[in-house]
Structure formats: structure tokens, C-alpha cells
Design an enzyme around this catalytic site. Structure first.
Site, short mmCIF file in Angstrom:
data_model
loop_
_atom_site.label_atom_id
_atom_site.label_comp_id
_atom_site.label_asym_id
_atom_site.label_seq_id
_atom_site.Cartn_x
_atom_site.Cartn_y
_atom_site.Cartn_z
CE LYS A 134 -12.17 61.59 0.34
NZ LYS A 134 -11.95 60.18 0.93
CG ASP A 174 -9.68 59.37 -1.51
OD1 ASP A 174 -10.18 58.71 -0.66
OD2 ASP A 174 -9.89 59.48 -2.84
P1 NDP Z 1 -4.85 55.51 -5.39
O1 NDP Z 1 -4.76 56.70 -6.07
O2 NDP Z 1 -3.51 55.07 -4.64
O3 NDP Z 1 -5.13 54.28 -6.37
C1 NDP Z 1 -6.31 54.41 -7.20
C2 NDP Z 1 -6.53 53.23 -8.10
O4 NDP Z 1 -8.02 53.26 -8.72
C3 NDP Z 1 -5.47 53.37 -9.23
O5 NDP Z 1 -5.15 52.05 -9.53
C4 NDP Z 1 -6.15 54.00 -10.33
O6 NDP Z 1 -5.70 53.75 -11.44
C5 NDP Z 1 -7.45 53.25 -10.14
N1 NDP Z 1 -8.61 54.36 -10.54
C6 NDP Z 1 -8.99 55.68 -10.09
N2 NDP Z 1 -9.61 56.22 -10.99
C7 NDP Z 1 -10.30 55.27 -11.90
C8 NDP Z 1 -11.19 55.09 -12.81
N3 NDP Z 1 -12.09 56.15 -13.09
N4 NDP Z 1 -11.47 54.04 -13.40
C9 NDP Z 1 -10.71 52.87 -13.19
N5 NDP Z 1 -9.60 52.87 -12.41
C10 NDP Z 1 -9.40 53.95 -11.53
O7 NDP Z 1 -6.15 55.57 -4.54
P2 NDP Z 1 -6.61 54.75 -3.14
O8 NDP Z 1 -5.95 53.36 -3.38
O9 NDP Z 1 -5.91 55.24 -1.90
O10 NDP Z 1 -7.98 55.01 -3.15
C11 NDP Z 1 -8.92 53.72 -3.97
C12 NDP Z 1 -10.33 53.74 -3.24
O11 NDP Z 1 -10.40 53.65 -2.11
C13 NDP Z 1 -11.19 55.39 -3.37
O12 NDP Z 1 -12.41 55.21 -3.88
C14 NDP Z 1 -10.80 56.09 -2.28
O13 NDP Z 1 -11.74 57.07 -1.81
C15 NDP Z 1 -10.88 54.64 -1.22
N6 NDP Z 1 -10.60 54.88 0.11
C16 NDP Z 1 -9.14 55.38 0.21
C17 NDP Z 1 -8.72 55.19 1.47
C18 NDP Z 1 -7.12 55.36 1.96
O14 NDP Z 1 -6.67 55.09 2.85
N7 NDP Z 1 -6.38 55.57 0.83
C19 NDP Z 1 -9.60 54.86 2.60
C20 NDP Z 1 -10.83 54.47 2.65
C21 NDP Z 1 -11.19 54.57 0.90
P3 NDP Z 1 -4.77 54.83 -12.43
O15 NDP Z 1 -3.35 54.57 -11.67
O16 NDP Z 1 -4.66 54.36 -13.70
O17 NDP Z 1 -5.45 56.25 -12.28
#
Ligand code: NDP
Length: 457
Positions: A134, A174
Site C-alpha cells: 500500500k 484508493d
Molecule cells: P474515494 O476517495 O473515492 O471516496 C472516499 C469517501 O469517503 C468520500 O465520500 C469521502 O468524503 C469519505 N471520507 C474520507 N475520509 C473520511 C473521513 N475521515 N470521514 C468521513 N468520510 C470520509 O475513496 P474510495 O471510495 O476509493 O475508498 C473508500 C474506502 O474503501 C477506503 O477505506 C478504501 O481504502 C476502501 N477501498 C477502496 C477500494 C477501491 O477500489 N477504490 C478497494 C478496497 C477498499 P469526502 O469527499 O468528504 O472526503
């Protein structure tokens, strides 16, 4: 349902204690490490001598390599900024390091290590030949222009390119790293290295080596896993309600697939607050706000006057106070603590599916298991993204691309098999419907066999 119990094995306790001591400044890593090691006790008890002799557990909790580096970049006003870049290459015993890049101001070594550690087990569960890694940076992409994002990505890749390659380490997206960032990163890698090495990054655009259905894969895969788990308990997805934290890549496509199965998604959130729509969230509006405008979820109200918006503020995010059958945390780690888990149980939820990595604290998970909530753990339930990334690597090697339907079908099969593996391991070791223990055990058995076979390295 059998939750995580106290462990007695001296060797395990010793490794946990020493790892905690050595990494005392890294709470997220300790949380992830302890969760895994606690649940593999029955496996360790059976092969303790072999593991001890080869220092297997001690090697398992120590990354093969951690790279940190300076990332200087210039903003649109000509000012210089310096961020910190990371790549944790944790374990490559079953394949090249594989895992996303996160750009978020909270990124630090502890978060990178917990994510890389989880990734080892997740990747093993997919059944595909990929190890765990990562990376990322404490860079905050919010409010930055396209030009600033490009400058940052290019500077980040100037250093990262020394450490990656299609047979070495294959990063992906991510939090904060989507198609736009992967494009800039890939472009810079290609320019510096002078080769078209498509398999060096995944999550690429379709025009230059990306896979159909990769964008949707994590969210869709989560719902396939939920379908299998609930089907096993004679529960149909159709007609259920759900709440989803986040509104990024994982959340959006989990919502889209959930709706296809007849689930009404009542609420979604971002880091400021959540929107609640009793008619069911209009996912096209969320896509427009988040994927195109890069705006705030509150803007949903501009086109949906009857919806409600609740700003964060309380210790429990307002999203989790909304009653729903299915809860899908798809934002970030430790989103659901014990207090929050209690509210979810009190509200009558039947299942929780982790789309994000480690979104539930250990006491939150135990509370769910003790209250017979069907719990789909992240390292199994969100593995669809990395599995499809591995399918992207396969297609890059073949120089031939499958149709959307072919990739989606493979994803569905992979997720169904992951569920079956978690269930089989949980039942074999007396954990019944504790799929977290099942996931940890099934993955550990594969990784430990590979590590033992390859000697003390
Ligand atoms: P994105 O950046 O596309 O979206 C992240 C989302 O989570 C946004 O809506 C963001 O809101 C919100 N968020 C981030 N930090 C916080 C926080 N501290 N409190 C509340 N909301 C928060 O990321 P992904 O959708 O790709 O990833 C989301 C999760 O899924 C992560 O844990 C990642 O590790 C996991 N994941 C992702 C994969 C992928 O293929 N993308 C694969 C497997 C796991 P805002 O816009 O306000 O920041």
C-alpha cells in the site's frame, strides 16, 4: 455467533506483545495486526513448532520494505509545497506487491502499514497471485486544480517509479486517487522509463489498458458478497433498506448494485455530513456531484428538495442514526465505534458489510457478532476491487481485453468463492458465522504455506 475470544497460546501472545511494543506509535497497524493474530489461534496451535522454528509470525508482522520519500510540488501561485510519500511493500510471498495509493491529509506510516497488512490477507483470499502492499501521501487533493494534481502526481511518480514494476509492485487507486490521478501517474512512469508497461498500475482509463468493470468492482463485489451471505441465511436483498457511508468510488457503486437488487438506499454521506432521502437516494445525482463536479454531498438538496441533510458534529455520525436493514460503511477506517455499533443494533439492522478498510473498531465488531448481526469483513467483502485489478493485469499481459459482461461475471464468481472460503474456514475452526475469523484463517493458511515453502527470507 462466536466473536473474537481471549487467546491463550504463548507464542502468539508473545508475538503480539512484542509487535505492540515495537510499533507503539502505530495504533491502526496494531489494531489490524491484533485482530488477525487473535483469530488465527486454532491454526497456530496446530503447527506451532513449524511456525516458531521459522519465525513465521515475527516475519509476517514485519514489512519486507518501507519506502518514504519527499514529494515537492509547485502550486498555481508558484508556491512550493513538500509532502511525504510512502510505499509499504509488506509481503510478496504469493505474488508482486499489490495495493492502492491513498492521497489524504491523515496518511501516516501507521495507516499505510495497517492498509498494507490487511491487503496481504485480502489478496490471498481472491485466489489470485498477488502479494500485499500500500502507499500514498499526506497530500490533500481537495480544492486543488487539475494542474496542481498533475504536478503532484508527477513529482510523486518521479520517486515511486524506482520501486515499482509489473512484476515487482503494482499500485492502484484508493481514497483521493481515482482515474484522473492514475492517468497522470501512468503518464509520468511511461515518460521516465521509456516503456509502455501497462501492467505497472491498475485502475487505468479504458483507452490505455484499463479493464471494463474495474471502476465498479469494489462496490459491486461488496453487494455480491452480501447477497451470498444473506442467501445462506435465507434472507433476500429485495425490499431491504440500506445506509451507506461515503460517496466515493466504493460507496457509489455499492449503492448502484444494491438498487439493482431491489434495496432502497436511504442515505449516503461525505466527511461533512449525510443526505437522507426517504424515496431512496438518486444515485445519478450523487455521481454528478461527486464524480463530475467534485462537490459536497449537501448539494444533493439543490435538486431534491424533499431530502434532508444532517451535518456531522455529534460523536456518532448522523448517518448511523438512520434506521436500515443493511449498513454499508464505505468511507474510511474506524468510522463505526462501539457507541455507534450499539445504535446500529438498537435500530434493528440485520447485516453490516464493510466496503471501506477497517471501518469498524474491534469492540464494534465484537458487539455486532455478539448481537448476531451478519458481519461481512472488509478484507473479504471489499476484495472485488483488487481482484478486478488482478484481472486488469491478466488482460495487460494478454494484450487482449474482455467485455464488461465477462469481467463482471468473473468478479461475481470470485466474490462467491471468497464467501465460501470464509464460511468453510470459520466452520472448520468452530467460529460458525464469524466470517472475519474465517477470512483471517483462510488467508493465513495460504500465506503461511507460501512463506514456509520459500524459506527464511
Ligand atoms: P474515494 O476517495 O473515492 O471516496 C472516499 C469517501 O469517503 C468520500 O465520500 C469521502 O468524503 C469519505 N471520507 C474520507 N475520509 C473520511 C473521513 N475521515 N470521514 C468521513 N468520510 C470520509 O475513496 P474510495 O471510495 O476509493 O475508498 C473508500 C474506502 O474503501 C477506503 O477505506 C478504501 O481504502 C476502501 N477501498 C477502496 C477500494 C477501491 O477500489 N477504490 C478497494 C478496497 C477498499 P469526502 O469527499 O468528504 O472526503
Amino acid at each position: 455467533m462466536s466473536g473474537q475470544t481471549k487467546i491463550n497460546n504463548r507464542y502468539l501472545l508473545d508475538v503480539i506483545e512484542k509487535t505492540k511494543e515495537k510499533n507503539c506509535m502505530e495504533p491502526e497497524f496494531i489494531q489490524a495486526m491484533e485482530e488477525v493474530l487473535t483469530s488465527i489461534e486454532p491454526v497456530v496451535a496446530k503447527r506451532e513448532d513449524a511456525y516458531k522454528k521459522s519465525g513465521l509470525l515475527e516475519r509476517l508482522v514485519e514489512p519486507e520494505r518501507i519506502i518514504t520519500f519527499r514529494v515537492p510540488w509547485v502550486d498555481d501561485k508558484g508556491e512550493v509545497h513538500v509532502n511525504r510519500g510512502f510505499r509499504v511493500q509488506f509481503n510478496a510471498s504469493i505474488g508482486p506487491y499489490k495495493g492502492g495509493l491513498r492521497f489524504h491529509p491523515t496518511v501516516n506510516q501507521s495507516i499505510m502499514k495497517f492498509l498494507a497488512f490487511e491487503q496481504i490477507f485480502k489478496n490471498a483470499l481472491t485466489g489470485l497471485p498477488i502479494g500485499g502492499g500500500k502507499g500514498g501521501s499526506d497530500f490533500d487533493p481537495k480544492g486543488k486544480s487539475d494542474n496542481e494534481i498533475m504536478n503532484f502526481c508527477q513529482s510523486f511518480m518521479n520517486e515511486l517509479q524506482k520501486h515499482i514494476g509489473q512484476d515487482v509492485d503494482v499500485p492502484a487507486g484508493d481514497i483521493g486517487v481515482g482515474a484522473r490521478e492514475i492517468g497522470y501517474l501512468f503518464g509520468q512512469y511511461r515518460k521516465i522509463r521509456g516503456v509502455y508497461e501497462a501492467g505497472v498500475l491498475t485502475g487505468k482509463g479504458l483507452e490505455y489498458g484499463g479493464s471494463l468493470a474495474r471502476k465498479e468492482a469494489t462496490g459491486y463485489g461488496l453487494i455480491y458478497f452480501m447477497r451470498e451471505m444473506l442467501k445462506d441465511h435465507k434472507i433476500d436483498l429485495n425490499g431491504k433498506t440500506a445506509i451507506i457511508s461515503g460517496s466515493g468510488n466504493v460507496a457509489i457503486y455499492a449503492a448502484e448494485k444494491a438498487m439493482e437488487y431491489g434495496i432502497k438506499v436511504l442515505a449516503m454521506s461525505d466527511s461533512n455530513g449525510c443526505v437522507y432521502d426517504e424515496n431512496g437516494i438518486d444515485i445519478n445525482t450523487i455521481k454528478e456531484i461527486k464524480e463530475i463536479q467534485r462537490g459536497r454531498i449537501k448539494e444533493y438538496l439543490n435538486s431534491h428538495e424533499n431530502a434532508k441533510y444532517f451535518e456531522n458534529g455529534d460523536t456518532i455520525p448522523p448517518l448511523y442514526r438512520i434506521k436500515a436493514d443493511i449498513v454499508l460503511p464505505c468511507a474510511t477506517q474506524n468510522d463505526i465505534n462501539l457507541e455507534c455499533a450499539k445504535v446500529i443494533v438498537e435500530n434493528g439492522a440485520i447485516a453490516v458489510g464493510e466496503g471501506a478498510n477497517m471501518p469498524t473498531t474491534t469492540d464494534g465488531i465484537n458487539y455486532f457478532l455478539e448481537h448476531n448481526i451478519l458481519f461481512a469483513p472488509a478484507k473479504a467483502a471489499n476484495a472485488g476491487g483488487v481482484a478486478t485489478s488482478a484481472l486488469e493485469m491478466v488482460q495487460n499481459s494478454m494484450r487482449f481485453y474482455w467485455s464488461y459482461e465477462e469481467v463482471n461475471e468473473k468478479l461475481d464468481i470470485i466474490m462467491s468463492k471468497i464467501y465460501a472460503r470464509c464460511k468453510a474456514a470459520a466452520y472448520e475452526y468452530g467460529y460458525k458465522d464469524n466470517y472475519l475469523a474465517g477470512a483471517n484463517i483462510a488467508a493465513f493458511k495460504k500465506i503461511s504455506r507460501a512463506m514456509l515453502a520459500q524459506g527464511i527470507i
